[in-house]
Design a protein around this motif. Structure first.
Motif, PDB file in Angstrom:
ATOM      1  N   ARG A   1      27.586 -33.964  41.207  1.00  0.00           N
ATOM      2  CA  ARG A   1      27.235 -32.550  41.096  1.00  0.00           C
ATOM      3  C   ARG A   1      28.020 -31.739  42.114  1.00  0.00           C
ATOM      4  O   ARG A   1      28.078 -32.087  43.297  1.00  0.00           O
ATOM      5  CB  ARG A   1      25.739 -32.372  41.308  1.00  0.00           C
ATOM      6  CG  ARG A   1      25.206 -30.986  40.931  1.00  0.00           C
ATOM      7  CD  ARG A   1      23.693 -31.046  40.722  1.00  0.00           C
ATOM      8  NE  ARG A   1      22.990 -31.582  41.866  1.00  0.00           N
ATOM      9  CZ  ARG A   1      22.470 -30.845  42.839  1.00  0.00           C
ATOM     10  NH1 ARG A   1      22.608 -29.547  42.820  1.00  0.00           N
ATOM     11  NH2 ARG A   1      21.807 -31.420  43.814  1.00  0.00           N
ATOM     12  N   GLY A   2      28.658 -30.685  41.630  1.00  0.00           N
ATOM     13  CA  GLY A   2      29.452 -29.834  42.502  1.00  0.00           C
ATOM     14  C   GLY A   2      30.950 -30.102  42.418  1.00  0.00           C
ATOM     15  O   GLY A   2      31.750 -29.273  42.875  1.00  0.00           O
ATOM     16  N   GLN A   3      31.319 -31.242  41.830  1.00  0.00           N
ATOM     17  CA  GLN A   3      32.737 -31.556  41.667  1.00  0.00           C
ATOM     18  C   GLN A   3      33.351 -30.741  40.542  1.00  0.00           C
ATOM     19  O   GLN A   3      32.660 -30.303  39.630  1.00  0.00           O
ATOM     20  CB  GLN A   3      32.909 -33.047  41.327  1.00  0.00           C
ATOM     21  CG  GLN A   3      33.034 -33.974  42.506  1.00  0.00           C
ATOM     22  CD  GLN A   3      33.373 -35.396  42.076  1.00  0.00           C
ATOM     23  OE1 GLN A   3      33.007 -35.833  40.998  1.00  0.00           O
ATOM     24  NE2 GLN A   3      34.082 -36.102  42.932  1.00  0.00           N
TER      25      GLN A   3
ATOM     26  N   ARG B   1      32.471 -26.845  39.775  1.00  0.00           N
ATOM     27  CA  ARG B   1      31.138 -27.009  40.382  1.00  0.00           C
ATOM     28  C   ARG B   1      30.144 -27.547  39.350  1.00  0.00           C
ATOM     29  O   ARG B   1      29.132 -26.907  39.024  1.00  0.00           O
ATOM     30  CB  ARG B   1      30.652 -25.681  40.956  1.00  0.00           C
ATOM     31  CG  ARG B   1      31.631 -25.060  41.958  1.00  0.00           C
ATOM     32  CD  ARG B   1      31.099 -23.746  42.531  1.00  0.00           C
ATOM     33  NE  ARG B   1      30.789 -22.753  41.501  1.00  0.00           N
ATOM     34  CZ  ARG B   1      31.685 -22.009  40.886  1.00  0.00           C
ATOM     35  NH1 ARG B   1      32.986 -22.160  41.154  1.00  0.00           N
ATOM     36  NH2 ARG B   1      31.312 -21.110  39.977  1.00  0.00           N
ATOM     37  N   THR B   2      30.439 -28.718  38.844  1.00  0.00           N
ATOM     38  CA  THR B   2      29.650 -29.272  37.739  1.00  0.00           C
ATOM     39  C   THR B   2      28.169 -29.361  38.079  1.00  0.00           C
ATOM     40  O   THR B   2      27.778 -29.625  39.227  1.00  0.00           O
ATOM     41  CB  THR B   2      30.152 -30.660  37.340  1.00  0.00           C
ATOM     42  OG1 THR B   2      30.227 -31.495  38.512  1.00  0.00           O
ATOM     43  CG2 THR B   2      31.507 -30.591  36.678  1.00  0.00           C
TER      44      THR B   2
ATOM     45  N   SER C   1      26.415 -32.310  31.517  1.00  0.00           N
ATOM     46  CA  SER C   1      26.571 -33.652  30.947  1.00  0.00           C
ATOM     47  C   SER C   1      26.527 -33.570  29.431  1.00  0.00           C
ATOM     48  O   SER C   1      25.556 -33.071  28.842  1.00  0.00           O
ATOM     49  CB  SER C   1      25.457 -34.578  31.443  1.00  0.00           C
ATOM     50  OG  SER C   1      25.535 -34.765  32.832  1.00  0.00           O
ATOM     51  N   ALA C   2      27.588 -34.023  28.795  1.00  0.00           N
ATOM     52  CA  ALA C   2      27.731 -33.909  27.346  1.00  0.00           C
ATOM     53  C   ALA C   2      29.028 -34.598  26.939  1.00  0.00           C
ATOM     54  O   ALA C   2      29.819 -35.025  27.790  1.00  0.00           O
ATOM     55  CB  ALA C   2      27.781 -32.435  26.912  1.00  0.00           C
TER      56      ALA C   2
ATOM     57  N   TRP D   1      33.404 -38.075  27.409  1.00  0.00           N
ATOM     58  CA  TRP D   1      31.998 -38.163  27.785  1.00  0.00           C
ATOM     59  C   TRP D   1      31.881 -37.822  29.257  1.00  0.00           C
ATOM     60  O   TRP D   1      32.378 -38.554  30.107  1.00  0.00           O
ATOM     61  CB  TRP D   1      31.479 -39.585  27.560  1.00  0.00           C
ATOM     62  CG  TRP D   1      31.551 -40.103  26.170  1.00  0.00           C
ATOM     63  CD1 TRP D   1      32.645 -40.201  25.371  1.00  0.00           C
ATOM     64  CD2 TRP D   1      30.468 -40.656  25.425  1.00  0.00           C
ATOM     65  NE1 TRP D   1      32.306 -40.768  24.165  1.00  0.00           N
ATOM     66  CE2 TRP D   1      30.978 -41.068  24.168  1.00  0.00           C
ATOM     67  CE3 TRP D   1      29.113 -40.861  25.691  1.00  0.00           C
ATOM     68  CZ2 TRP D   1      30.181 -41.643  23.195  1.00  0.00           C
ATOM     69  CZ3 TRP D   1      28.329 -41.449  24.720  1.00  0.00           C
ATOM     70  CH2 TRP D   1      28.860 -41.830  23.477  1.00  0.00           C
ATOM     71  N   LEU D   2      31.205 -36.746  29.568  1.00  0.00           N
ATOM     72  CA  LEU D   2      31.022 -36.341  30.959  1.00  0.00           C
ATOM     73  C   LEU D   2      29.579 -36.577  31.371  1.00  0.00           C
ATOM     74  O   LEU D   2      28.652 -36.102  30.720  1.00  0.00           O
ATOM     75  CB  LEU D   2      31.380 -34.860  31.144  1.00  0.00           C
ATOM     76  CG  LEU D   2      31.072 -34.264  32.524  1.00  0.00           C
ATOM     77  CD1 LEU D   2      31.912 -34.942  33.604  1.00  0.00           C
ATOM     78  CD2 LEU D   2      31.291 -32.758  32.531  1.00  0.00           C
TER      79      LEU D   2
END
Lengths: 115, 116
Positions: free
Chosen positions: A15-17, A81-82, A87-88, A111-112
């Protein structure tokens, strides 16, 4: 190439990348689309390119999402900033022309997973 | 925005039998395109069949055919002589023929199981 190619196929991000997803459309295809498919859902439109022009970005969920296709072929979808809700599976598709009846061809998706 | 509804989250069929997957959609447009896509576990969306709304004749592709009812806004997919390789998620999709036709609107999918 023979089909739409996407890379990476799988990506785990903290998270945040920031992440960058690449799409190589079928050679010569003018139109390129990005879709987001959450688990258990159908694909949802993100953005559309005709050659290098981004003609429709109405589906991008926030300003953290950015897409480009600078030379009218390869496209990159960038997510800054994921967040976990990002997620998908991200699907890229292309078609030969912008004709609305034309078949569009999908890649296998990236796929993330955001942890 | 247009909406596409697939009311059957899961369906199963015996090998060699026939199964019908349902799809309804909502639109105020008169000209548009409808599609059925198959999505195996690899996640690649594969076109199964398409229908132009202005054509009254139902589309067919080998074992796959549709029942297009424009007035009822219904677009069902019939798979005849089902094979093990037909097992997948099936998505119904709508595409406008207007300037908003950049977008495909997909339903939530139907998971088809083929029983040997």
């Amino acid at each position: 190439g023979a089909g739409v190619s996407q890379s990476p196929r799988y990506k785990v991000a903290k998270r945040g990348q920031d992440v960058a997803l690449r799409c190589d459309p079928i050679s010569g295809h003018v139109s390129l689309f990005w879709y987001q498919q959450a688990l258990g859902q159908g694909p949802e439109f993100l953005t559309y390119f005709q050659n290098e022009a981004q003609l429709d970005k109405s589906g991008l969920p926030s300003d953290r999402f950015f897409a480009e296709r600078p030379e009218g072929s390869v496209s990159t979808l960038k997510i800054q900033r994921t967040q976990q809700e990002d997620s998908a599976v991200y699907l890229c598709a292309s078609s030969l022309t912008q004709g609305f009846g034309n078949t569009i061809y999908f890649g296998e998706g990236s796929w993330l997973t955001v942890v | 925005a247009q909406t596409v509804t697939q009311s059957q989250p899961e369906m199963s069929v015996q090998e060699a039998e026939t199964v019908t997957l349902s799809c309804t959609y909502d639109t105020s447009e008169s000209d548009y395109y409808l599609f059925w896509y198959k999505q195996p576990p690899s996640r690649q969306m594969i076109l199964v069949i398409r229908q132009e709304a202005y054509k009254q004749q139902n589309a067919t592709e080998n074992r796959f055919s549709v029942n297009f009812q424009k007035a009822a806004k219904s677009f069902s997919l019939k798979i005849s002589d089902s094979q093990l390789g037909d097992a997948a998620m099936y998505f119904c999709a709508y595409r406008s023929s207007s300037n908003t036709g950049n977008q495909f609107y997909f339903g939530t999918g139907t998971s088809l199981t083929v029983i040997p």
